[in-house]
Design a protein around this motif. Structure first.
Motif, PDB file in Angstrom:
ATOM      1  N   ILE A 174      -8.902  24.233 -10.790  1.00  0.00           N
ATOM      2  CA  ILE A 174      -8.207  22.931 -10.532  1.00  0.00           C
ATOM      3  C   ILE A 174      -7.301  23.248  -9.125  1.00  0.00           C
ATOM      4  N   ALA A 175      -7.722  22.414  -7.995  1.00  0.00           N
ATOM      5  CA  ALA A 175      -6.727  22.418  -7.059  1.00  0.00           C
ATOM      6  C   ALA A 175      -6.152  21.194  -6.650  1.00  0.00           C
ATOM      7  N   PHE A 176      -4.981  21.321  -5.989  1.00  0.00           N
ATOM      8  CA  PHE A 176      -3.788  19.989  -5.786  1.00  0.00           C
ATOM      9  C   PHE A 176      -3.898  19.735  -4.188  1.00  0.00           C
ATOM     10  N   ILE A 177      -3.863  18.473  -3.783  1.00  0.00           N
ATOM     11  CA  ILE A 177      -3.645  17.946  -2.674  1.00  0.00           C
ATOM     12  C   ILE A 177      -2.464  16.747  -2.837  1.00  0.00           C
ATOM     13  N   THR A 178      -1.894  16.397  -1.810  1.00  0.00           N
ATOM     14  CA  THR A 178      -0.861  15.402  -2.079  1.00  0.00           C
ATOM     15  C   THR A 178      -1.195  14.210  -0.943  1.00  0.00           C
ATOM     16  N   LEU A 179      -1.311  13.008  -1.284  1.00  0.00           N
ATOM     17  CA  LEU A 179      -1.277  11.832  -0.301  1.00  0.00           C
ATOM     18  C   LEU A 179      -0.513  10.665  -1.228  1.00  0.00           C
ATOM     19  N   HIS A 180       0.645  10.385  -0.134  1.00  0.00           N
ATOM     20  CA  HIS A 180       1.498   9.268  -1.094  1.00  0.00           C
ATOM     21  C   HIS A 180       0.673   8.014  -0.826  1.00  0.00           C
ATOM     22  N   VAL A 181       0.576   7.203  -1.776  1.00  0.00           N
ATOM     23  CA  VAL A 181      -0.131   6.188  -1.553  1.00  0.00           C
ATOM     24  C   VAL A 181       0.707   4.872  -1.314  1.00  0.00           C
ATOM     25  N   GLY A 182       0.210   4.177  -0.454  1.00  0.00           N
ATOM     26  CA  GLY A 182       1.188   3.120   0.002  1.00  0.00           C
ATOM     27  C   GLY A 182       0.642   1.802  -0.544  1.00  0.00           C
ATOM     28  N   LEU A 183       1.494   0.555   0.034  1.00  0.00           N
ATOM     29  CA  LEU A 183       0.920  -0.651  -0.572  1.00  0.00           C
ATOM     30  C   LEU A 183      -0.324  -1.315  -0.070  1.00  0.00           C
ATOM     31  N   GLY A 184      -0.869  -0.794   1.362  1.00  0.00           N
ATOM     32  CA  GLY A 184      -2.034  -0.976   1.514  1.00  0.00           C
ATOM     33  C   GLY A 184      -3.286  -0.913   0.742  1.00  0.00           C
ATOM     34  N   THR A 185      -3.054  -0.132  -0.448  1.00  0.00           N
ATOM     35  CA  THR A 185      -3.971   0.057  -1.507  1.00  0.00           C
ATOM     36  C   THR A 185      -4.247  -1.666  -2.213  1.00  0.00           C
ATOM     37  N   PHE A 186      -3.152  -2.218  -2.073  1.00  0.00           N
ATOM     38  CA  PHE A 186      -3.084  -3.585  -2.855  1.00  0.00           C
ATOM     39  C   PHE A 186      -3.531  -4.656  -2.045  1.00  0.00           C
ATOM     40  N   ARG A 187      -3.414  -4.297  -0.579  1.00  0.00           N
ATOM     41  CA  ARG A 187      -3.440  -5.439   0.298  1.00  0.00           C
ATOM     42  C   ARG A 187      -4.949  -5.918   0.502  1.00  0.00           C
ATOM     43  N   PRO A 188      -5.449  -7.153   0.223  1.00  0.00           N
ATOM     44  CA  PRO A 188      -6.889  -7.568   0.464  1.00  0.00           C
ATOM     45  C   PRO A 188      -7.263  -7.492   1.880  1.00  0.00           C
ATOM     46  N   VAL A 189      -8.453  -7.376   2.101  1.00  0.00           N
ATOM     47  CA  VAL A 189      -9.169  -7.132   3.469  1.00  0.00           C
ATOM     48  C   VAL A 189      -9.290  -8.752   3.815  1.00  0.00           C
TER      49      VAL A 189
END
Length: 342
Positions: free
Chosen positions: A199-214
């Protein structure tokens, strides 16, 4: 490619509104990229598809209870704030509603004065820069006053904040959860480790761009919002060792995938200790350098997330699987079921 190439009919009732009581009780659709076979399992069956020498890569970001409700000090008018990004010290970039009421110099108060803020700058699309003032520790005040920033298509209230966190969430900073990891329990991860899987860990702080439509027809013209990531030396060395020993690297979620592919893209295919901002956009035609497998949830039509999945496996095969998921009434998106692609 055109945005319509990633469309499919998704009944609204299949967008999961609440999490299951048991995290690992969700369903799991397993896709074989080579044979294009589809199997229907429970998430706890994930162990059947892992073997000693493999490595699961998890995103250990922790979601901030970043939605705040307060008032303007001069008028008493109600305002809603969503924290997006810490800039420096107690200065934050936020989304504000109604934005037109919050001008430079506006003073806001939350929780009957437990938290105050002054607007020090205005940005496009409702963005504001706020300087916060408080007593004690900011994140403790936020835990007391803030609400989880659930996606806009989830209408139900979340009874427990921790249910929108992974069991291994650690590094504070996300505006949204890395939802593929929500299916894992501490017990399941221990069982996987006992099999000889790393098991390995990285970090990416998810932004609201995740929810923005194309918003463009030609996806080549779409620009991703940047998100902050970190890979430790320990994780880089672990992944290098797994690869050298012939093990498979299985990414848990699109956020882990974007981090791993950013780092290997920028370092000649190698895993190295790294941190920075990524706006990588993965869609069909992308050449993967980091991962051999992907665990992910079911995504919305025309989203950048289904584009990423369609880049890892054949787009037609993915859409076939999605049509089957709709037919079999899989639960979609943040609190929904999972897919394993190998």
């Amino acid at each position: 490619m055109n945005i319509e190439d990633f469309d499919f009919d998704l009944p609204e009732e299949l967008i999961a509104q609440t999490p299951l009581r048991e995290r690992s009780a969700s369903r799991l659709m397993v896709l074989n990229k080579d044979t294009e076979e589809i199997a229907h399992k429970q998430f706890s069956d994930i162990k059947q598809y892992l073997k000693a020498g493999d490595c699961l890569v998890l995103n250990d970001t922790r979601v901030l209870p970043a939605r705040l409700y307060g008032v303007k000090e001069d008028t008493g008018g109600k305002v809603e704030i969503l924290l997006l990004k810490q800039l420096e010290g107690d200065s934050w970039e936020v989304l504000a509603k109604p934005a037109k009421r919050i001008k430079e110099g506006s003073a806001l108060t939350f929780g009957e004065g437990k938290l105050r803020a002054t607007c020090t700058g205005t940005l496009e699309h409702g963005g504001r820069i706020l300087q916060f003032d408080y007593e004690g520790i900011f994140y403790e005040v936020l835990e007391e006053l803030g609400e989880m920033p659930l996606p806009p298509y989830i209408k139900e209230q979340l009874p427990e904040k921790e249910r929108y966190q992974t069991v291994y969430a650690k590094e504070k900073g996300s505006a949204a959860a890395p939802t593929a990891g929500l299916h894992f329990t501490t017990e399941l991860l221990e069982e996987i480790k006992e099999m000889g899987v790393t098991i390995a860990f990285i970090t990416l702080h998810v932004g609201l761009g995740t929810f923005r439509p194309v918003s463009v027809d030609n996806i080549d013209e779409h620009k991703m919002h940047s998100e902050f990531y970190v890979m430790s030396r320990e994780t880089a060395e672990t992944l290098t060792r797994v690869r050298e020993n012939g093990g498979r690297i299985i990414s848990v979620g699109t956020t882990s995938t974007r981090t791993l592919e950013t780092i290997t893209r920028d370092n000649n295919g190698q895993f190295v200790e790294s941190s920075g901002w990524t706006d990588i956009f993965i869609y069909p035609g992308f050449e993967f350098k980091a991962i051999d497998g992907l665990i992910t949830n079911f995504h919305l039509p025309k989203s950048t997330l289904i584009m990423l999945v369609s880049a890892f496996a054949d787009r037609d095969f993915i859409l076939k699987a999605y049509h089957e998921a709709v037919k079999e009434k899989y639960r979609f998106f943040s609190f929904g079921d999972a897919m394993l692609i190998m």
